[in-house]
Write a protein that holds these residues in place. Sequence first.
Motif, PDB file in Angstrom:
ATOM      1  N   ALA A   2       9.946   0.439   8.620  1.00 54.94           N
ATOM      2  CA  ALA A   2       9.590   0.624   7.224  1.00 54.94           C
ATOM      3  C   ALA A   2       9.387   2.170   7.463  1.00 54.94           C
ATOM      4  O   ALA A   2       9.392   2.389   8.237  1.00 54.94           O
ATOM      5  CB  ALA A   2       8.105  -0.667   8.064  1.00 54.94           C
ATOM      6  N   GLN A   3       8.056   2.211   6.205  1.00 55.37           N
ATOM      7  CA  GLN A   3       8.293   3.629   6.030  1.00 55.37           C
ATOM      8  C   GLN A   3       6.956   3.219   5.074  1.00 55.37           C
ATOM      9  O   GLN A   3       5.970   2.584   4.484  1.00 55.37           O
ATOM     10  CB  GLN A   3       8.853   4.027   5.160  1.00 55.37           C
ATOM     11  N   VAL A   4       5.758   3.870   5.752  1.00 57.00           N
ATOM     12  CA  VAL A   4       4.440   4.341   5.166  1.00 57.00           C
ATOM     13  C   VAL A   4       4.758   6.231   4.370  1.00 57.00           C
ATOM     14  O   VAL A   4       5.460   6.928   5.292  1.00 57.00           O
ATOM     15  CB  VAL A   4       3.217   4.275   6.705  1.00 57.00           C
ATOM     16  N   ASN A  31       9.838  -5.678  -5.132  1.00 63.56           N
ATOM     17  CA  ASN A  31      10.189  -5.878  -3.658  1.00 63.56           C
ATOM     18  C   ASN A  31      10.186  -5.391  -2.484  1.00 63.56           C
ATOM     19  O   ASN A  31      10.843  -3.884  -2.660  1.00 63.56           O
ATOM     20  CB  ASN A  31      11.707  -6.504  -3.978  1.00 63.56           C
ATOM     21  N   GLY A  32       9.594  -5.186  -1.420  1.00 65.08           N
ATOM     22  CA  GLY A  32       9.710  -4.971  -0.306  1.00 65.08           C
ATOM     23  C   GLY A  32       8.984  -3.798  -0.880  1.00 65.08           C
ATOM     24  O   GLY A  32       8.484  -2.848   0.918  1.00 65.08           O
ATOM     25  N   VAL A  33       7.354  -4.065  -1.183  1.00 64.58           N
ATOM     26  CA  VAL A  33       6.314  -2.727  -1.342  1.00 64.58           C
ATOM     27  C   VAL A  33       4.959  -3.167  -0.754  1.00 64.58           C
ATOM     28  O   VAL A  33       4.570  -3.931  -1.816  1.00 64.58           O
ATOM     29  CB  VAL A  33       6.596  -2.484  -2.529  1.00 64.58           C
ATOM     30  N   LYS A  67       9.312  -1.821   2.986  1.00 60.68           N
ATOM     31  CA  LYS A  67       9.963  -3.000   4.587  1.00 60.68           C
ATOM     32  C   LYS A  67      11.373  -1.748   4.791  1.00 60.68           C
ATOM     33  O   LYS A  67      11.638  -2.492   5.733  1.00 60.68           O
ATOM     34  CB  LYS A  67      10.650  -3.928   2.883  1.00 60.68           C
ATOM     35  N   ASN A  68      11.423  -0.678   3.453  1.00 61.70           N
ATOM     36  CA  ASN A  68      13.107   0.518   4.500  1.00 61.70           C
ATOM     37  C   ASN A  68      12.796   1.246   3.798  1.00 61.70           C
ATOM     38  O   ASN A  68      12.504   1.313   2.673  1.00 61.70           O
ATOM     39  CB  ASN A  68      13.872  -0.648   4.371  1.00 61.70           C
ATOM     40  N   LEU A 101      -1.394  15.388  -1.478  1.00 65.33           N
ATOM     41  CA  LEU A 101      -0.795  15.449  -0.367  1.00 65.33           C
ATOM     42  C   LEU A 101       0.223  13.945   0.053  1.00 65.33           C
ATOM     43  O   LEU A 101      -0.734  13.500  -0.069  1.00 65.33           O
ATOM     44  CB  LEU A 101      -2.082  15.654   0.061  1.00 65.33           C
ATOM     45  N   VAL A 102       0.834  14.324   0.446  1.00 66.57           N
ATOM     46  CA  VAL A 102       2.177  13.429   0.454  1.00 66.57           C
ATOM     47  C   VAL A 102       3.153  13.555   1.304  1.00 66.57           C
ATOM     48  O   VAL A 102       3.440  14.709   2.047  1.00 66.57           O
ATOM     49  CB  VAL A 102       3.060  12.701  -0.671  1.00 66.57           C
ATOM     50  N   PHE A 103       2.889  12.561   2.305  1.00 60.69           N
ATOM     51  CA  PHE A 103       4.102  12.150   3.304  1.00 60.69           C
ATOM     52  C   PHE A 103       4.410  10.836   3.726  1.00 60.69           C
ATOM     53  O   PHE A 103       3.864   9.972   3.072  1.00 60.69           O
ATOM     54  CB  PHE A 103       3.367  13.078   4.832  1.00 60.69           C
ATOM     55  N   ASP A 104       5.550  11.373   4.443  1.00 63.58           N
ATOM     56  CA  ASP A 104       5.909   9.228   4.676  1.00 63.58           C
ATOM     57  C   ASP A 104       7.162   9.679   5.591  1.00 63.58           C
ATOM     58  O   ASP A 104       7.025  11.095   6.396  1.00 63.58           O
ATOM     59  CB  ASP A 104       7.431   9.657   4.650  1.00 63.58           C
ATOM     60  N   CYS A 105       6.834   8.427   6.563  1.00 64.99           N
ATOM     61  CA  CYS A 105       7.098   8.654   8.142  1.00 64.99           C
ATOM     62  C   CYS A 105       7.019   7.157   8.583  1.00 64.99           C
ATOM     63  O   CYS A 105       6.618   6.122   7.333  1.00 64.99           O
ATOM     64  CB  CYS A 105       5.976   9.062   8.831  1.00 64.99           C
TER      65      CYS A 105
END
Length: 118
Positions: A2-4, A31-33, A67-68, A101-105
């Motif tokens: 999963a990603q935030v 789907n998956g969000v 979800k991924n 400001l955006v980041f993914d983890c």
Amino acid sequence: HAQVHPVLFRLKPTIDVAALKQKVTEFNALNGVAASLAPFSGPELLKQVFWPDKTQGYNWCLTVVAKNENALKAYLHSPQHAAWAKLVGPHVDAAAGPPLLVFDCPLSLTAEPHASCF
């Protein structure tokens, strides 16, 4: 995994909050969000928790959990995301600094919350 995908915005008061919330509802149909939108809690909360204001003028947060990686990619390239950008664009406060400001983890939470949290 999963990603935030948190996105902090500096939005002007001219933004149509109801329209933003409608777009978040549309994100949640993907789907998956799972998505949520919230304004900055404000200085009163910071006083209660004895914490300095570190917001640097960011006043809204869109949080998207995918979800991924494939679900995140689908969200980022969706017509719903393009419509969000078109809606928000004219209302970002670029004069106050970088407008977002955006980041993914990866999202790594245990299935059971710690008892001390509640």
